[in-house]
Design a protein around this motif. Structure first.
Motif, PDB file in Angstrom:
ATOM      1  N   ILE A  21       5.307   4.953   1.962  1.00  0.00           N
ATOM      2  CA  ILE A  21       4.800   4.205   0.823  1.00  0.00           C
ATOM      3  C   ILE A  21       4.209   2.958   1.486  1.00  0.00           C
ATOM      4  O   ILE A  21       3.455   1.976   1.262  1.00  0.00           O
ATOM      5  N   ALA A  22       4.953   2.614   2.784  1.00  0.00           N
ATOM      6  CA  ALA A  22       4.868   1.391   3.653  1.00  0.00           C
ATOM      7  C   ALA A  22       3.732   1.655   3.974  1.00  0.00           C
ATOM      8  O   ALA A  22       2.331   0.931   3.784  1.00  0.00           O
ATOM      9  N   ARG A  23       3.418   2.671   4.608  1.00  0.00           N
ATOM     10  CA  ARG A  23       2.425   3.120   5.438  1.00  0.00           C
ATOM     11  C   ARG A  23       1.039   3.150   4.038  1.00  0.00           C
ATOM     12  O   ARG A  23       0.144   2.774   4.361  1.00  0.00           O
ATOM     13  N   PHE A  24       1.213   3.504   3.177  1.00  0.00           N
ATOM     14  CA  PHE A  24       0.195   4.066   1.986  1.00  0.00           C
ATOM     15  C   PHE A  24      -0.209   2.586   1.842  1.00  0.00           C
ATOM     16  O   PHE A  24      -1.431   2.403   1.524  1.00  0.00           O
ATOM     17  N   ARG A  25       0.266   2.053   1.050  1.00  0.00           N
ATOM     18  CA  ARG A  25       0.345   0.800   0.800  1.00  0.00           C
ATOM     19  C   ARG A  25      -0.126  -0.929   1.809  1.00  0.00           C
ATOM     20  O   ARG A  25      -1.214  -0.958   1.152  1.00  0.00           O
ATOM     21  N   ALA A  26       0.053   0.103   2.668  1.00  0.00           N
ATOM     22  CA  ALA A  26      -0.793  -0.826   4.242  1.00  0.00           C
ATOM     23  C   ALA A  26      -2.608  -0.580   4.078  1.00  0.00           C
ATOM     24  O   ALA A  26      -3.397  -1.108   4.412  1.00  0.00           O
ATOM     25  N   GLY A  27      -2.403   0.511   3.441  1.00  0.00           N
ATOM     26  CA  GLY A  27      -3.923   1.215   4.237  1.00  0.00           C
ATOM     27  C   GLY A  27      -5.173   0.664   2.511  1.00  0.00           C
ATOM     28  O   GLY A  27      -6.054   0.594   2.634  1.00  0.00           O
ATOM     29  N   ALA A  28      -4.023  -0.211   1.807  1.00  0.00           N
ATOM     30  CA  ALA A  28      -4.864  -0.986   0.543  1.00  0.00           C
ATOM     31  C   ALA A  28      -5.465  -2.250   0.625  1.00  0.00           C
ATOM     32  O   ALA A  28      -5.884  -2.271   0.801  1.00  0.00           O
TER      33      ALA A  28
END
Length: 295
Positions: free
Chosen positions: A287-294
């Motif tokens: 989730i942390a990686r996914f949101r960082a991509g935003a």
């Protein structure tokens, strides 16, 4: 009246309920008890002798493999059937379970027919005799007993190893620019991440639209086979290079991405049911990686 006893072990109550419901409907002579982890199961098994154990692999406090290892050292459980029901289907884990004395291996998500066949195979004549004496008939695959007839005459060590389900995530056509028909996938808030959502008989190829610790929303092309509400699912997500998180859940919502009847994309929301802290830690990292991509 139930005369056989089965213990259902899984940290997800949703999965325990699915297994117990199948046993009630198809094998009314089997009385079920459940436990949320291996430690609780061990306590129950020390006080009561069960005729069948159906157990998840990944659980907090004591894993299914650890329970199996303990069980095979107990005189009263040396030959009791143990079915491992898990989303872990890679060859190394299957071989390890077989080495420790697992009777059968059933991949999640499973169908009632698939579970019934495994139970009939490992319990064989004992189950059939009890059903016959009770005057109950089997519901489900008519040829299940015929398929397992050869196993009833074989020694345990000569039984074939369980089939290894393919759990590798397939590349999603949604990730290809323009897709198969030239349409582009709907815009995502974060970086597109492939996700394979496995159901009992097929895999839905998709990308992650949004995710948190309780659910994931994926987008899939509408020309695929889709599940029904409450169907059990396993979501395969790459949480690190060469490392997969396999999250158990069920379908909570299906929705067209746009208002057109011939929409090209469908949104599927999967509600997670796992309570394993290790899985939650892996999911948190993703989730942390996914949101960082935003950003």
């Amino acid at each position: 009246m139930a005369t056989l006893k089965a213990l259902v072990v899984d940290d997800a109550s949703f999965v325990r309920d699915l297994v117990k419901r199948t046993l009630r409907q198809r094998f009314p002579v089997i009385e079920t008890t459940d436990a949320q982890n291996g430690r609780r199961a061990q306590s129950l098994m020390s006080r009561t002798t069960f005729d069948l154990i159906l157990c998840d692999w990944e659980m907090p406090e004591m894993s299914g493999l650890e329970l199996l290892q303990w069980m095979r050292k107990q005189p009263q459980y040396e030959k009791v059937p143990f079915i491992m029901i898990t989303s872990r289907g890679d060859k190394d884990h299957v071989v390890e379970a077989v080495r420790e004395g697992v009777s059968e291996y059933l991949g999640k998500p499973f169908s009632p027919d698939g579970l019934s066949k495994k139970i009939i195979k490992v319990m064989g004549r004992k189950l059939k005799d009890v059903m016959d004496r009770s005057g109950k008939s089997m519901e489900g695959p008519a040829d299940a007993f015929k398929e397992s007839a050869a196993l009833l005459t074989q020694k345990r060590e000569s039984a074939p190893a369980p089939a290894v389900p393919d759990v590798r995530p397939a590349a999603s056509p949604l990730l290809k620019k323009g897709g198969a028909g030239g349409e582009k996938p709907p815009a995502s808030r974060g970086a597109m991440s492939a996700a394979s959502v496995r159901f009992a008989d097929y895999t839905l190829k998709s990308v992650v639209k949004d995710i948190n610790l309780t659910e994931v929303r994926v987008i899939a092309r509408s020309d695929q086979q889709f599940p029904g509400i409450l169907d059990q699912a396993v979501v395969d997500i790459e949480v690190a290079e060469d490392q997969m998180a396999r999250l158990n859940g069920y379908v909570q919502q299906l929705q067209a991405v746009d208002k057109r009847q011939d929409t090209d994309f469908v949104s599927v929301t999967i509600r997670f049911v796992d309570e394993d802290p290790k899985k939650m830690e892996e999911l948190s990292r993703f989730i942390a990686r996914f949101r960082a991509g935003a950003r």
